[in-house]
Design an enzyme around this catalytic site. Structure first.
Site, mmCIF file in Angstrom:
data_model
loop_
_atom_site.group_PDB
_atom_site.id
_atom_site.type_symbol
_atom_site.label_atom_id
_atom_site.label_comp_id
_atom_site.label_asym_id
_atom_site.label_seq_id
_atom_site.Cartn_x
_atom_site.Cartn_y
_atom_site.Cartn_z
ATOM 1 N N LYS A 32 0.843 -1.203 0.000
ATOM 2 C CA LYS A 32 0.000 0.000 0.000
ATOM 3 C C LYS A 32 0.874 1.248 0.000
ATOM 4 C CE LYS A 32 -3.812 1.947 2.782
ATOM 5 N NZ LYS A 32 -4.652 1.708 3.981
ATOM 6 N N SER A 61 -9.351 2.531 3.591
ATOM 7 C CA SER A 61 -8.450 3.174 2.671
ATOM 8 C C SER A 61 -7.615 2.208 1.837
ATOM 9 C CB SER A 61 -7.515 4.113 3.447
ATOM 10 O OG SER A 61 -6.681 3.404 4.348
ATOM 11 N N SER A 111 -9.739 0.417 7.752
ATOM 12 C CA SER A 111 -9.189 0.426 6.398
ATOM 13 C C SER A 111 -8.728 -0.915 5.866
ATOM 14 C CB SER A 111 -8.041 1.428 6.305
ATOM 15 O OG SER A 111 -8.525 2.739 6.446
#
Length: 462
Positions: free
Chosen positions: A74, A149, A173
């Site tokens: 990520k 997220s 997230s």
């Protein structure tokens, strides 16, 4: 849409692919090339990738439980040689000079990194959308959100581009995109994974790292492998969980949020159907209440605003050209709201830290709590866009992200798994199991049992 095909990856999950590589049925290089081709095939539709490498940044690993399995990191985590953009246009990202501590732990499992996935600006939103540029799209229905997220990671895994990807969770997230994309997402106990530098600086450390996967065994294998690199001696080991336990559990049922948000009909039905499945499997399910301070939601938003404020004043550490005026509407709104109310910070922190007492009281006599992940089903793109006026957007977020933040404040593990029910247009619905600190093993054992009882729906069969 998906990219499952007859190539080196096939329809393997991460454990299956690692086994095929160990047996010599496919090489790590072939797996990496197949994953890179799948990413290229899907990226025009999903927009999930921030940095894509056809050739792995540092070669392919030969050791570790997941040796040779292609994956992505990520884009809020430093990976040597790759820029870290945090989903923001407020600065020009520069190449990282070293791996973040968790990146090293992630690599220790043997995975092959092919790049970095997209996230909303600084991970603040529950959808991966932007003021300018294309959003990350849900492969189950490209007109809908992939969550946030860790939306880019979830979209790639759900579409079959890679079997596993890095995710992290500061308010839901990992679990939110897992729920939106029909995946398994385990937020671990605070301190379960090696801490990154940012976590050590927070008044309350709410962010934990993990992965999103398509199978329970992949999540279990990752946590066991990560412990081989580093294990927190203050927590009981997870070990390798390989299936259900014979132990029958007492599970609390929480259908509506402690902050007063009522779940929508599809979400409610999905949770109640899961409760009936658990009872059929021999577990005891009973209603439970969490007496969370009624100011919890407001306090969490204030804390979120504090984080945005801190980014605004320290952003030059990310890039010398950092300009907080270029932060998106959600980030700016959070920061401005905090600036108006900053004097409340000591009381907010005290109340948030006391949440663990209410959480522990709710668990008396229980092993787990079953709840929705989100208060309503996955919204269409645009509903949570940072272009929506801040006051409207915050109300929409509060009405959507009504269950996950408690675990981040308390530091407890929490797992999203797909329910059997889907929406009318075929979108997955997630259900969440929350537990006491250090009891990830119990969560994984129960998830194995649910998956064995009725396998999770696959996008390639939809």
């Amino acid at each position: 849409m998906h990219v499952f095909r007859d190539d080196a990856l096939g329809d393997h999950d991460a454990v299956g692919l690692a086994r095929a590589i160990r047996r010599g049925e496919v090489s790590a290089e072939e797996a990496a090339r197949a994953a890179a081709a799948r990413v290229r095939a899907v990226e025009d539709r999903l927009n999930a990738v921030q940095v894509h490498l056809d050739t792995p940044a540092h070669g392919t690993e030969t050791s570790g439980a997941l040796a040779g399995v292609p994956t992505f990191v990520k884009d809020n985590t430093d990976y040597l040689g790759l820029p870290t953009g945090h989903g923001s246009v407020a600065f020009a990202p520069r190449a990282a000079r070293r791996h973040a501590p968790f990146a090293r732990q992630f690599l220790s499992t043997g995975v092959t990194v092919l790049g970095k996935t997209r996230l909303p600006e600084f991970g603040f939103n529950a959808t991966t959308e932007y003021e300018t540029g294309e959003p990350v799209r849900n492969p189950w229905h490209t007109g809908h959100s992939a969550g946030g997220s860790s939306g880019g990671s979830a979209a790639l895994v759900a579409a079959g581009a890679v079997p596993i990807a890095h995710a992290n969770d500061g308010g839901g997230s990992i679990r939110i995109p897992a729920a939106c994309c029909g995946l398994v997402g385990l937020k671990p106990t605070r301190g379960r994974m090696v801490l990154n530098a940012q976590s050590r600086q927070l008044p309350i450390d709410i962010v934990t790292d993990g992965v999103v996967t398509r199978s329970v065994r992949d999540s279990a294998a990752f946590f066991a492998a990560a412990e081989q690199h580093w294990r927190n001696p203050k927590l009981p080991p997870v070990g390798l969980v390989e299936g259900p336990s014979d132990r029958r559990l007492r599970i609390g049922l929480l259908v509506d949020s402690p902050n007063g948000v009522r779940s929508d009909a599809d979400t409610r039905a999905a949770v109640e159907e899961t409760a009936r499945r658990l009872e059929r499997l021999g577990h005891t399910v009973e209603p439970v209440e969490l007496a969370i301070d009624p100011r919890f939601t407001e306090d969490f938003l204030t804390y979120w605003g504090l984080l945005s404020f801190l980014i605004g004043i320290t952003g030059r550490r990310l890039g010398t050209d950092f300009d907080r005026r270029r932060m998106d509407g959600l980030s700016r709104g959070l920061r401005e709201s905090y600036v108006r109310d900053w004097r409340t910070t000591p009381g907010v922190l005290r109340r948030l830290k006391r949440t663990r007492e209410a959480y522990a009281a709710g668990f008396r006599g229980l092993d787990l709590i079953l709840s929705p992940v989100l208060a309503h089903t996955t919204p269409p793109l645009g509903h949570l866009s940072p272009t929506v006026p801040y006051a409207t957007l915050i109300q929409r977020l509060v009405s959507y992200v009504a269950f996950t933040p408690v675990n981040n404040i308390v530091g407890t593990p929490s797992l999203s798994v797909p329910a059997m029910r889907t929406t009318e247009d075929g979108l997955p619905i997630g259900v969440m199991f929350s537990a006491r600190p250090g009891t990830e093993r119990t969560l994984l054992e129960l998830a194995f049992e649910l998956e064995a009882d009725q396998p999770f729906r696959r996008i390639q069969d939809a």
